[in-house]
Design an enzyme around this catalytic site. Sequence first.
Site, PDB file in Angstrom:
ATOM      1  N   ALA A   1       0.858  -1.186   0.000  1.00  0.00           N
ATOM      2  CA  ALA A   1       0.000   0.000   0.000  1.00  0.00           C
ATOM      3  C   ALA A   1       0.894   1.234   0.000  1.00  0.00           C
ATOM      4  CB  ALA A   1      -0.893  -0.019   1.236  1.00  0.00           C
TER       5      ALA A   1
ATOM      6  N   GLY B   1       0.466  -5.035   0.927  1.00  0.00           N
ATOM      7  CA  GLY B   1      -0.733  -5.092   0.086  1.00  0.00           C
ATOM      8  C   GLY B   1      -0.468  -5.764  -1.254  1.00  0.00           C
TER       9      GLY B   1
ATOM     10  N   GLU C   1      -0.758  -9.358  -0.596  1.00  0.00           N
ATOM     11  CA  GLU C   1      -2.187  -9.610  -0.336  1.00  0.00           C
ATOM     12  C   GLU C   1      -2.995  -9.597  -1.635  1.00  0.00           C
ATOM     13  OE1 GLU C   1      -2.196  -6.395   2.610  1.00  0.00           O
ATOM     14  OE2 GLU C   1      -2.918  -7.822   4.090  1.00  0.00           O
TER      15      GLU C   1
ATOM     16  N   GLU D   1       4.541  -5.036   7.145  1.00  0.00           N
ATOM     17  CA  GLU D   1       3.794  -3.981   7.832  1.00  0.00           C
ATOM     18  C   GLU D   1       4.297  -3.737   9.255  1.00  0.00           C
ATOM     19  OE1 GLU D   1       2.461  -6.395   5.991  1.00  0.00           O
ATOM     20  OE2 GLU D   1       0.828  -5.604   4.746  1.00  0.00           O
TER      21      GLU D   1
HETATM   22  N1  CO8 Z   1       4.552   3.128  -0.714  1.00  0.00           N
HETATM   23  C1  CO8 Z   1       4.977   4.294  -1.250  1.00  0.00           C
HETATM   24  N2  CO8 Z   1       6.133   4.430  -1.926  1.00  0.00           N
HETATM   25  C2  CO8 Z   1       6.897   3.341  -2.065  1.00  0.00           C
HETATM   26  C3  CO8 Z   1       6.548   2.098  -1.525  1.00  0.00           C
HETATM   27  C4  CO8 Z   1       5.303   2.010  -0.835  1.00  0.00           C
HETATM   28  N3  CO8 Z   1       4.829   0.846  -0.337  1.00  0.00           N
HETATM   29  N4  CO8 Z   1       7.505   1.208  -1.824  1.00  0.00           N
HETATM   30  C5  CO8 Z   1       8.439   1.865  -2.518  1.00  0.00           C
HETATM   31  N5  CO8 Z   1       8.077   3.162  -2.662  1.00  0.00           N
HETATM   32  C6  CO8 Z   1       8.822   4.228  -3.356  1.00  0.00           C
HETATM   33  C7  CO8 Z   1      10.024   4.695  -2.555  1.00  0.00           C
HETATM   34  O1  CO8 Z   1       9.631   5.620  -1.570  1.00  0.00           O
HETATM   35  C8  CO8 Z   1      10.848   5.293  -3.665  1.00  0.00           C
HETATM   36  O2  CO8 Z   1      10.296   6.550  -3.992  1.00  0.00           O
HETATM   37  P1  CO8 Z   1      11.263   7.861  -4.144  1.00  0.00           P
HETATM   38  O3  CO8 Z   1      12.135   7.520  -5.320  1.00  0.00           O
HETATM   39  O4  CO8 Z   1      10.317   8.956  -4.393  1.00  0.00           O
HETATM   40  O5  CO8 Z   1      12.042   7.950  -2.878  1.00  0.00           O
HETATM   41  C9  CO8 Z   1      10.572   4.382  -4.859  1.00  0.00           C
HETATM   42  O6  CO8 Z   1       9.340   3.717  -4.556  1.00  0.00           O
HETATM   43  C10 CO8 Z   1      11.636   3.313  -5.045  1.00  0.00           C
HETATM   44  O7  CO8 Z   1      11.795   2.612  -3.823  1.00  0.00           O
HETATM   45  P2  CO8 Z   1      13.200   2.390  -3.090  1.00  0.00           P
HETATM   46  O8  CO8 Z   1      14.138   3.511  -3.422  1.00  0.00           O
HETATM   47  O9  CO8 Z   1      12.925   2.156  -1.641  1.00  0.00           O
HETATM   48  O10 CO8 Z   1      13.691   1.059  -3.836  1.00  0.00           O
HETATM   49  P3  CO8 Z   1      14.694  -0.044  -3.263  1.00  0.00           P
HETATM   50  O11 CO8 Z   1      14.992  -0.921  -4.423  1.00  0.00           O
HETATM   51  O12 CO8 Z   1      15.822   0.586  -2.525  1.00  0.00           O
HETATM   52  O13 CO8 Z   1      13.829  -0.857  -2.181  1.00  0.00           O
HETATM   53  C11 CO8 Z   1      11.878  -2.018  -1.343  1.00  0.00           C
HETATM   54  C12 CO8 Z   1      12.727  -1.645  -2.580  1.00  0.00           C
HETATM   55  C13 CO8 Z   1      12.662  -2.972  -0.456  1.00  0.00           C
HETATM   56  C14 CO8 Z   1      10.630  -2.724  -1.871  1.00  0.00           C
HETATM   57  C15 CO8 Z   1      11.496  -0.754  -0.555  1.00  0.00           C
HETATM   58  O14 CO8 Z   1      10.987   0.216  -1.467  1.00  0.00           O
HETATM   59  C16 CO8 Z   1      10.483  -0.964   0.516  1.00  0.00           C
HETATM   60  O15 CO8 Z   1      10.804  -1.493   1.580  1.00  0.00           O
HETATM   61  N6  CO8 Z   1       9.207  -0.538   0.270  1.00  0.00           N
HETATM   62  C17 CO8 Z   1       8.141  -0.595   1.250  1.00  0.00           C
HETATM   63  C18 CO8 Z   1       7.647  -2.006   1.454  1.00  0.00           C
HETATM   64  C19 CO8 Z   1       6.576  -2.036   2.521  1.00  0.00           C
HETATM   65  O16 CO8 Z   1       6.803  -1.747   3.673  1.00  0.00           O
HETATM   66  N7  CO8 Z   1       5.342  -2.410   2.114  1.00  0.00           N
HETATM   67  C20 CO8 Z   1       4.224  -2.522   3.026  1.00  0.00           C
HETATM   68  C21 CO8 Z   1       3.402  -1.261   2.962  1.00  0.00           C
HETATM   69  S1  CO8 Z   1       2.073  -1.262   4.146  1.00  0.00           S
HETATM   70  C22 CO8 Z   1       0.859  -2.201   3.404  1.00  0.00           C
HETATM   71  O17 CO8 Z   1       1.002  -2.684   2.322  1.00  0.00           O
HETATM   72  C23 CO8 Z   1      -0.437  -2.401   4.190  1.00  0.00           C
HETATM   73  C24 CO8 Z   1      -1.526  -3.035   3.325  1.00  0.00           C
HETATM   74  C25 CO8 Z   1      -2.864  -2.949   4.025  1.00  0.00           C
HETATM   75  C26 CO8 Z   1      -4.012  -2.567   3.067  1.00  0.00           C
HETATM   76  C27 CO8 Z   1      -4.219  -1.111   2.983  1.00  0.00           C
HETATM   77  C28 CO8 Z   1      -5.309  -0.686   2.018  1.00  0.00           C
HETATM   78  C29 CO8 Z   1      -5.224   0.776   1.673  1.00  0.00           C
END
Ligand code: CO8
Length: 259
Positions: A66, A110, A113, A133
């Site tokens: 998400a 998400g 999921e 999460e």
């Molecule tokens: N949300 C928003 N932006 C994101 C997300 C995300 N989930 N994941 C990556 N991005 C963005 C980064 O902020 C970055 O943006 P910017 O260039 O503007 O800084 C861009 O995507 C590229 O990401 P990274 O530079 O971080 O790329 P890496 O290759 O270094 O890392 C990862 C890749 C490991 C996947 C890393 O991006 C990461 O850890 N992302 C977050 C993963 C995460 O925690 N996901 C869970 C989110 S919570 C959730 O899903 C709850 C679901 C419940 C349902 C809700 C319904 C609305």
Amino acid sequence: MSTFEFIIVERQNAVGIIKLNRPKLLNALSFGVFGEIGAAVDDLEADDAIGCILITGSDKAFAAGADIKEMQPKGFIDMFNEDFTSIGGDRLARCRKPTIAAVAGYALGGGCELAMMCDIIIAADTAKFGQPEITLGTIPGIGGTQRLTRAIGKSKAMDLCLTGRMMDAQEAERAGLVSRIVPADKLMEEALAAAEKIASMSYPAAAMAKSAVNRALETTLAEGLAVERDLFRSSFALEDRSEGMAAFIEKRKPNNKNR
Ligand code: CO8
């Protein structure tokens, strides 16, 4: 027909393809993305020419979860009022047509999921699954504690949900989350071939099989077997069943009419 900002919807023969298209943000699932997935499923489900729906992302990410930037400022009442289970998300799980997730790269939070809402997950050898999460001070919200536990069992689901670690495609296949692993450069070819094969089957028979398998997750064995028996008998009312058996006997391909 809906128009979309965050996804690309294509039709290839009898397969409807939904491609998540926010590559710079690793296909982060904003409320807008979820809404568009829901609208696309509505369109494809209503289209009689479509027999299977395939959802996919980019090479680097199916979806990294998400949209954290969108969620960060929200409070309890904001999330309480957001109907995020009925839009997009669970809409895919309620789709009557067979669905496949073709996953390369990250399928996190998400994203994992969303993949689990599909009937089949086909993984590229680059796929990584996880429910991180907990690292954000929250928990999965659209099936990560429920569908994952049913798919891979309590211990591994707890491991993923409590440590936030990722599992690679091999571990996901061993655990039963994905049906098969394919080389990353063959992902779409293999997933499309599977989708086209499913779409070539009798649609009512596919819907019955899907419904019966899904019932196994929700009910007792005795009840599930009774449902299966009823659906099996019902299939004998299908023209496609009569045609399918006649085609076998006559050593030819069946001409399914989807009725
Ligand atoms: N949300 C928003 N932006 C994101 C997300 C995300 N989930 N994941 C990556 N991005 C963005 C980064 O902020 C970055 O943006 P910017 O260039 O503007 O800084 C861009 O995507 C590229 O990401 P990274 O530079 O971080 O790329 P890496 O290759 O270094 O890392 C990862 C890749 C490991 C996947 C890393 O991006 C990461 O850890 N992302 C977050 C993963 C995460 O925690 N996901 C869970 C989110 S919570 C959730 O899903 C709850 C679901 C419940 C349902 C809700 C319904 C609305």
